[in-house]
Design a protein around this motif. Structure first.
Motif, PDB file in Angstrom:
ATOM      1  N   GLU A   1      29.328  13.871  -5.581  1.00 21.52           N
ATOM      2  CA  GLU A   1      28.588  13.751  -4.286  1.00 21.52           C
ATOM      3  C   GLU A   1      27.039  14.499  -4.019  1.00 21.52           C
ATOM      4  N   GLY A   2      27.028  15.703  -4.919  1.00 24.98           N
ATOM      5  CA  GLY A   2      25.794  16.327  -5.067  1.00 24.98           C
ATOM      6  C   GLY A   2      25.548  17.436  -4.272  1.00 24.98           C
ATOM      7  N   ALA A   3      24.232  17.958  -4.056  1.00 24.94           N
ATOM      8  CA  ALA A   3      23.891  18.936  -3.304  1.00 24.94           C
ATOM      9  C   ALA A   3      23.527  18.508  -2.019  1.00 24.94           C
ATOM     10  N   GLY A   4      23.190  19.449  -1.033  1.00 21.20           N
ATOM     11  CA  GLY A   4      22.626  18.875   0.488  1.00 21.20           C
ATOM     12  C   GLY A   4      23.843  18.666   1.564  1.00 21.20           C
ATOM     13  N   MET A   5      25.163  19.177   0.916  1.00 19.56           N
ATOM     14  CA  MET A   5      26.188  18.644   1.714  1.00 19.56           C
ATOM     15  C   MET A   5      26.996  19.913   2.155  1.00 19.56           C
TER      16      MET A   5
ATOM     17  N   VAL B   1      31.148  25.789   1.536  1.00 15.63           N
ATOM     18  CA  VAL B   1      30.446  25.780   0.385  1.00 15.63           C
ATOM     19  C   VAL B   1      29.252  24.737   0.742  1.00 15.63           C
ATOM     20  N   TRP B   2      27.976  25.417   0.322  1.00 13.89           N
ATOM     21  CA  TRP B   2      26.645  24.729   0.346  1.00 13.89           C
ATOM     22  C   TRP B   2      26.178  24.876  -1.123  1.00 13.89           C
ATOM     23  N   PRO B   3      26.507  23.969  -2.200  1.00  9.96           N
ATOM     24  CA  PRO B   3      26.035  24.233  -3.261  1.00  9.96           C
ATOM     25  C   PRO B   3      24.511  23.900  -3.407  1.00  9.96           C
ATOM     26  N   GLY B   4      23.989  24.637  -4.560  1.00  9.53           N
ATOM     27  CA  GLY B   4      22.282  24.563  -4.703  1.00  9.53           C
ATOM     28  C   GLY B   4      22.322  24.271  -6.152  1.00  9.53           C
ATOM     29  N   ALA B   5      20.874  24.721  -6.542  1.00  3.59           N
ATOM     30  CA  ALA B   5      20.298  24.107  -7.836  1.00  3.59           C
ATOM     31  C   ALA B   5      20.258  25.419  -8.668  1.00  3.59           C
ATOM     32  N   ASP B   6      20.268  25.346  -9.825  1.00  5.17           N
ATOM     33  CA  ASP B   6      20.102  26.440 -10.821  1.00  5.17           C
ATOM     34  C   ASP B   6      18.561  26.693 -10.977  1.00  5.17           C
TER      35      ASP B   6
ATOM     36  N   GLY C   1      16.499  23.625 -11.773  1.00  6.47           N
ATOM     37  CA  GLY C   1      16.577  22.419 -10.725  1.00  6.47           C
ATOM     38  C   GLY C   1      17.749  21.663 -11.144  1.00  6.47           C
ATOM     39  N   TRP C   2      18.597  21.975 -11.614  1.00  2.00           N
ATOM     40  CA  TRP C   2      19.906  21.051 -11.878  1.00  2.00           C
ATOM     41  C   TRP C   2      21.166  21.629 -10.957  1.00  2.00           C
ATOM     42  N   LEU C   3      22.078  20.753 -10.439  1.00  5.06           N
ATOM     43  CA  LEU C   3      23.161  21.212  -9.537  1.00  5.06           C
ATOM     44  C   LEU C   3      23.858  22.242 -10.253  1.00  5.06           C
TER      45      LEU C   3
END
Length: 85
Positions: free
Chosen positions: A44-48, A61-66, A69-71
């Protein structure tokens, strides 16, 4: 012990529970839910907003980037749930 994992997609009011199950111990339940969460975020990716219910413990949980710039999936579930319940 029961677990479930889902995502609240943009523009939706309800969580889409994408995986659920029952495991025999807290350790197995925790591990399985975290594995399913990582897989869901990878798709699904970030931003959700992602949600888990692991036994009696709700998790948001709200995942971000390292830094590149990767998930960021590596530390996605570290510290979210206690090692023992």
């Amino acid at each position: 012990m029961r677990w479930k994992v889902g995502v609240l997609r943009p523009g939706r009011e309800n969580v889409d529970w994408t995986a659920a199950g029952v495991e025999t111990t807290w350790t197995h339940t925790r591990r399985r839910a975290c594995d399913e969460l990582r897989e869901l975020v990878a798709v699904e990716g970030a931003g959700m907003e992602y949600r888990m219910q692991v036994g009696p413990v709700p998790v948001y949980v709200w995942p971000g980037a390292d830094v590149d710039g990767w998930l960021d999936l590596d530390d996605l579930t570290e510290g979210l749930l206690p090692a023992d319940l």
